[in-house]
Motif scaffolding. Structure first.
Motif, mmCIF file in Angstrom:
data_model
loop_
_atom_site.group_PDB
_atom_site.id
_atom_site.type_symbol
_atom_site.label_atom_id
_atom_site.label_comp_id
_atom_site.label_asym_id
_atom_site.label_seq_id
_atom_site.Cartn_x
_atom_site.Cartn_y
_atom_site.Cartn_z
ATOM 1 N N LYS A 87 43.640 13.205 -66.919
ATOM 2 C CA LYS A 87 44.853 12.453 -67.263
ATOM 3 C C LYS A 87 44.743 11.008 -66.781
ATOM 4 O O LYS A 87 45.212 10.086 -67.447
ATOM 5 N N THR A 115 47.297 9.443 -72.165
ATOM 6 C CA THR A 115 48.018 10.110 -73.248
ATOM 7 C C THR A 115 47.684 11.607 -73.348
ATOM 8 O O THR A 115 48.277 12.319 -74.158
ATOM 9 N N LEU A 116 46.772 12.076 -72.528
ATOM 10 C CA LEU A 116 46.372 13.486 -72.534
ATOM 11 C C LEU A 116 47.567 14.366 -72.170
ATOM 12 O O LEU A 116 48.290 14.083 -71.218
ATOM 13 N N GLU A 117 47.764 15.417 -72.920
ATOM 14 C CA GLU A 117 48.857 16.358 -72.670
ATOM 15 C C GLU A 117 48.284 17.682 -72.178
ATOM 16 O O GLU A 117 47.140 18.018 -72.460
ATOM 17 N N LEU A 118 49.090 18.427 -71.470
ATOM 18 C CA LEU A 118 48.658 19.710 -70.911
ATOM 19 C C LEU A 118 48.150 20.647 -72.008
ATOM 20 O O LEU A 118 47.185 21.385 -71.805
ATOM 21 N N GLU A 119 48.769 20.616 -73.179
ATOM 22 C CA GLU A 119 48.324 21.495 -74.260
ATOM 23 C C GLU A 119 46.948 21.113 -74.811
ATOM 24 O O GLU A 119 46.320 21.894 -75.526
ATOM 25 N N ASP A 120 46.460 19.921 -74.456
ATOM 26 C CA ASP A 120 45.111 19.490 -74.849
ATOM 27 C C ASP A 120 44.052 19.976 -73.863
ATOM 28 O O ASP A 120 42.862 19.757 -74.085
ATOM 29 N N TYR A 121 44.479 20.599 -72.782
ATOM 30 C CA TYR A 121 43.584 20.994 -71.695
ATOM 31 C C TYR A 121 43.261 22.476 -71.815
ATOM 32 O O TYR A 121 44.067 23.340 -71.488
ATOM 33 N N THR A 168 40.423 16.182 -77.315
ATOM 34 C CA THR A 168 40.925 14.831 -77.599
ATOM 35 C C THR A 168 40.314 13.766 -76.688
ATOM 36 O O THR A 168 40.580 12.584 -76.871
#
Length: 123
Positions: A71, A76-82, A98
């Motif tokens: 992050k 802009t990284l979101e938890l759902e991208d992890y 992403t």
């Protein structure tokens, strides 16, 4: 002062652990003491209870720290991208579709430096 007990179901495995902590201490001074290993998961059942707790804390902390570092590299990284999982050797496998390749390489380097070489693999 009150000693509190917590039953912990970590999201990194299916172990169930119970620990105690003193709620009169601030979070930065608080320590958790394992009081009971309710159920070890298959990945940790070969370890002694105290070792299970230490291993589970390490794995959970590692998973969270890697997301924090990712992050920081890409705000802009979101938890759902992890995406993450642990392999049979308990190496954290991190999937960040992403995150651009140069940032993945930078994250891998940070993980190796902060968490130890071979503990995390950014794929």
């Amino acid at each position: 002062m009150a000693i509190r007990a917590t039953r912990w179901y970590p999201d990194t495995c299916s172990c169930i652990l119970e620990y105690e902590w003193d709620d009169s201490l601030s979070e930065d001074r608080r320590t958790h003491t394992l009081t009971r290993l309710v159920r070890p998961c298959s990945a940790h059942m070969h370890l002694e209870a105290a070792s299970v707790y230490g291993q589970v804390v390490d794995e959970n902390t590692r998973k969270n720290r890697v997301f924090e570092r990712a992050k920081a590299l890409l705000p802009t990284l979101e938890l759902e991208d992890y995406g993450w999982s642990f392999d049979a050797q308990r190496v954290l496998q991190v999937k960040l579709p992403t995150l651009p390749a140069p940032l993945k390489a930078a994250l891998q380097s940070e993980c190796d430096s902060l968490l130890g070489v071979g503990k995390t693999k950014v794929v």
